[in-house]
Design a protein around this motif. Structure first.
Motif, mmCIF file in Angstrom:
data_model
loop_
_atom_site.group_PDB
_atom_site.id
_atom_site.type_symbol
_atom_site.label_atom_id
_atom_site.label_comp_id
_atom_site.label_asym_id
_atom_site.label_seq_id
_atom_site.Cartn_x
_atom_site.Cartn_y
_atom_site.Cartn_z
ATOM 1 N N ALA A 76 0.810 -1.217 0.000
ATOM 2 C CA ALA A 76 0.000 0.000 0.000
ATOM 3 C C ALA A 76 0.844 1.268 0.000
ATOM 4 O O ALA A 76 0.416 2.301 -0.506
ATOM 5 C CB ALA A 76 -0.916 0.012 1.220
ATOM 6 N N GLY A 77 2.040 1.201 0.585
ATOM 7 C CA GLY A 77 2.863 2.398 0.677
ATOM 8 C C GLY A 77 4.214 2.097 1.277
ATOM 9 O O GLY A 77 4.524 0.948 1.612
ATOM 10 N N THR A 78 4.998 3.138 1.428
ATOM 11 C CA THR A 78 6.328 2.999 2.016
ATOM 12 C C THR A 78 6.740 4.290 2.710
ATOM 13 O O THR A 78 6.240 5.374 2.399
ATOM 14 C CB THR A 78 7.385 2.634 0.949
ATOM 15 N N LEU A 117 7.709 9.342 1.890
ATOM 16 C CA LEU A 117 6.524 8.761 2.502
ATOM 17 C C LEU A 117 5.472 8.775 1.399
ATOM 18 O O LEU A 117 5.097 9.848 0.919
ATOM 19 C CB LEU A 117 6.056 9.545 3.719
ATOM 20 N N ALA A 118 5.057 7.603 0.963
ATOM 21 C CA ALA A 118 4.137 7.519 -0.169
ATOM 22 C C ALA A 118 3.135 6.392 0.027
ATOM 23 O O ALA A 118 3.486 5.324 0.524
ATOM 24 C CB ALA A 118 4.911 7.293 -1.470
ATOM 25 N N VAL A 119 1.907 6.660 -0.385
ATOM 26 C CA VAL A 119 0.825 5.669 -0.355
ATOM 27 C C VAL A 119 0.150 5.717 -1.715
ATOM 28 O O VAL A 119 -0.086 6.799 -2.268
ATOM 29 C CB VAL A 119 -0.190 5.993 0.772
ATOM 30 N N TYR A 120 -0.151 4.531 -2.262
ATOM 31 C CA TYR A 120 -0.857 4.499 -3.541
ATOM 32 C C TYR A 120 -2.186 5.247 -3.414
ATOM 33 O O TYR A 120 -2.866 5.154 -2.394
ATOM 34 C CB TYR A 120 -1.112 3.055 -3.979
ATOM 35 N N ARG A 121 -2.532 5.978 -4.451
ATOM 36 C CA ARG A 121 -3.702 6.855 -4.449
ATOM 37 C C ARG A 121 -4.982 6.150 -3.997
ATOM 38 O O ARG A 121 -5.755 6.682 -3.216
ATOM 39 C CB ARG A 121 -3.902 7.469 -5.834
ATOM 40 N N HIS A 122 -5.215 4.943 -4.470
ATOM 41 C CA HIS A 122 -6.468 4.255 -4.148
ATOM 42 C C HIS A 122 -6.544 3.810 -2.689
ATOM 43 O O HIS A 122 -7.602 3.386 -2.230
ATOM 44 C CB HIS A 122 -6.707 3.073 -5.099
ATOM 45 N N LEU A 123 -5.449 3.949 -1.940
ATOM 46 C CA LEU A 123 -5.444 3.575 -0.533
ATOM 47 C C LEU A 123 -5.169 4.758 0.390
ATOM 48 O O LEU A 123 -4.908 4.577 1.573
ATOM 49 C CB LEU A 123 -4.404 2.465 -0.306
#
Length: 193
Positions: A76-78, A117-123
């Motif tokens: 989902a992210g990192t 710090l990143a999260v996929y848009r859909h989540l």
């Protein structure tokens, strides 16, 4: 807090996914940097170059510095964070667009630094970013925590503001392209403790 999201240390095999997320977190700045390196023949595409960089051992911001968030059966992210030591003082920008970013990083020497710090848009919007940020604050082990974001990234500024970060300094970003949106880079810091 997003209890459904599990955090785990990244593994070398996550390097391709990390490269995508680093690029998302930088709004394409990372792939722009990697593109210049592709011209030198070190890789076929910018994302391949990013994957190669993320899979190296012992470098700032590589897989060893990353935490992966997983939710709903997928990555989902990192967050990629590390202690930013005095060695940053010797780093020089090899491209004008890097100048303001490196100058801001130098002001954060001695702090825990969140490079991505990143999260996929859909989540997004369900607490995964907050969970990753909390993990990075814990890893700082009482040190001040710093990061850099764009002045027009309202969602990121809101998340960091709600979690104790305040603006330390700004620097005007060097446009990557003629039609690039103008913005500033913002160094945000959460004081030690």
């Amino acid at each position: 807090m997003a209890s459904f999201a599990a955090l785990r240390p990244a593994e070398r095999r996550d390097a391709a996914e990390l490269a995508i997320l680093v690029d998302i977190g930088s709004h394409g700045f990372a792939s722009w940097l990697w593109f210049a390196e592709v011209a030198g023949g070190s890789a076929d595409t910018p994302l391949e170059r990013g994957r190669m960089k993320m899979s190296r051992d012992g470098a700032w911001g590589n897989w060893q510095s990353a935490v992966i968030a997983e939710a709903y059966g997928e990555i989902a992210g990192t967050a990629v964070g590390y202690a930013l030591g005095g060695e940053i003082g010797a780093v020089a920008a090899d491209r004008p667009a890097l100048g303001p970013v490196i100058a801001l990083q130098k002001q954060a020497a001695g702090n825990w630094f969140i490079g991505t710090l990143a999260v996929y848009r859909h989540l997004r919007g369900i607490g995964i970013g907050k969970r990753l940020l909390g993990d990075q604050i814990e890893k700082a082990d009482g040190r001040a925590v710093s990061l850099i974001t764009a002045s027009d990234n309202e969602a990121a500024l809101a998340l960091y503001g709600k979690n104790g970060f305040s603006q330390a300094v700004r620097a005007e970003a060097v446009p990557l392209f003629e039609n690039s949106r103008k913005h500033e880079w913002v160094l945000l810091t959460r004081l030690a403790g």
